[in-house]
Design an enzyme around this catalytic site. Structure first.
Site, PDB file in Angstrom:
ATOM      1  N   ARG A 225       0.854  -1.179   0.000  1.00 59.90           N
ATOM      2  CA  ARG A 225       0.000   0.000   0.000  1.00 59.90           C
ATOM      3  C   ARG A 225       0.894   1.234   0.000  1.00 59.90           C
ATOM      4  O   ARG A 225       1.883   1.302   0.736  1.00 59.90           O
ATOM      5  CB  ARG A 225      -0.926   0.024   1.230  1.00 59.90           C
ATOM      6  CG  ARG A 225      -2.061  -1.003   1.153  1.00 59.90           C
ATOM      7  CD  ARG A 225      -3.067  -0.606   0.092  1.00 59.90           C
ATOM      8  NE  ARG A 225      -4.196  -1.501  -0.026  1.00 59.90           N
ATOM      9  CZ  ARG A 225      -4.289  -2.483  -0.919  1.00 59.90           C
ATOM     10  NH1 ARG A 225      -3.269  -2.730  -1.729  1.00 59.90           N
ATOM     11  NH2 ARG A 225      -5.382  -3.221  -1.003  1.00 59.90           N
ATOM     12  N   HIS A 273       0.866  -0.061 -10.376  1.00 58.50           N
ATOM     13  CA  HIS A 273      -0.045  -0.913  -9.600  1.00 58.50           C
ATOM     14  C   HIS A 273      -0.403  -2.187 -10.374  1.00 58.50           C
ATOM     15  O   HIS A 273      -1.578  -2.500 -10.597  1.00 58.50           O
ATOM     16  CB  HIS A 273      -1.317  -0.159  -9.218  1.00 58.50           C
ATOM     17  CG  HIS A 273      -1.977  -0.731  -7.992  1.00 58.50           C
ATOM     18  ND1 HIS A 273      -2.650   0.027  -7.082  1.00 58.50           N
ATOM     19  CD2 HIS A 273      -2.066  -2.014  -7.540  1.00 58.50           C
ATOM     20  CE1 HIS A 273      -3.135  -0.749  -6.116  1.00 58.50           C
ATOM     21  NE2 HIS A 273      -2.789  -1.999  -6.379  1.00 58.50           N
TER      22      HIS A 273
END
Length: 310
Positions: A225, A273
């Site tokens: 994250r 990502h």
């Protein structure tokens, strides 16, 4: 017949339509899957990924569980209207993808591949890397993804240390926990992989102090994250030469803004990502199994502990 609401961003249903229909049938579940409803009180289960259309779960009075398509639940777990059981996604495709991305980038830094292929002029600098057994890799976060990555790296003979906030025991992995354990793990880590959930306790975990615990030249890899890292502290450590490199797949703001200093920094690698993604085929089977369990009165898989945030 059950009613299942598929509530996710536009376009995702087309990827899940066939796999979810097939998985429900194979599990012997008679269900009608809808993407919209005017009668929320008739919905039995919600298959969910964060979206702007569903933020209030109060009307879903019959809903037995909300089944997330994401491994991370920080964008939903604090929603006060969500009183139904919440299950996060853990599936084989997600795990395999993460293992492949993490091992690939650990090996890239271990072998010094960037240095070897980026020479601008003829060079015969024979820098031989150590063997994996002489390199210490730390994995912070020992949930399903962290455990799988740690075991894969240990299988390549890296010296693997693992850290979690609570005690864990994994064969072949030197596990530590708690505040003192974090310092012990970081002080000997040449490569660090972040796979922690994002909670109030882990936000900006890698701040200036903890980055300072790493050996000089250490590498930071983050597919977990974005908010696990203090961006300014990371850039300062890289600029000072304390850290050798940072390979980052997740960020506080996504897409990463074009003017963010990570893009141009010579010691930062940005990937968009892509470290791992929920695969519809395997994820659909997890969803179907949890619905089967819900109907049978059995415990749900991967139930979120609201007090811990994951």
């Amino acid at each position: 017949m059950l009613t299942v609401l598929f509530a996710a961003r536009d376009g995702l249903w087309e990827a899940y339509r066939a796999p979810l229909t097939r998985a429900l049938a194979e599990a012997g579940i008679a269900a009608r899957v809808v993407t919209e409803t005017d009668a929320p009180e008739t919905v039995d289960y919600i298959v969910y990924a964060p979206n702007d259309r569903l933020t209030d779960f109060t009307p879903f009075t019959r809903c037995r569980a909300v089944l997330s398509l994401w491994a991370g639940v920080e964008r939903i777990v604090t929603n006060e209207t969500l009183t139904q059981p919440l299950c996060r996604m853990v599936d084989s495709g997600l795990e395999e993808g993460m293992v492949e991305w993490v091992t690939g980038h650990v090996l890239r830094h271990h072998l010094g591949i960037d240095r070897q292929i980026c020479a601008r002029a003829p060079s015969w600098e024979q820098v031989v890397p150590p063997l994996a057994r002489d390199r210490t890799v730390a994995v912070l976060g020992l949930g399903a993804l962290g455990r799988a990555c740690a075991q894969a790296l240990a299988g390549l003979r890296f010296r693997v240390s693992g850290w979690s906030r609570t005690p864990r025991a994994i064969e072949g992995i030197a596990c530590d926990h708690g505040a003192d354990g974090l310092r012990r793990v970081l002080e000997r880590a040449e490569i660090v992989v972040l796979l922690l959930p994002l909670t109030a306790e882990t936000e900006s975990l890698m701040d200036a102090e903890r980055l300072g615990w790493l050996p000089e030249g250490a590498v930071l890899i983050n597919p977990g994250r974005g908010a696990l890292i203090d961006d300014a502290a990371l850039i300062a450590a890289l600029d000072a030469g304390r850290l050798g490199h940072a390979t980052l797949d997740v960020f506080r703001t996504e897409p990463l803004p074009a003017d963010h200093p990570f893009w141009a920094h010579p010691r930062v690698t940005v990937t968009p990502h892509i470290a791992s993604e929920t695969r519809p085929d395997s994820a659909a089977r997890v969803i179907a199994e949890n619905i089967r369990r819900g109907e049978a009165g059995a415990p749900f898989l991967f139930l979120v502990d609201r007090s811990r945030g994951y």
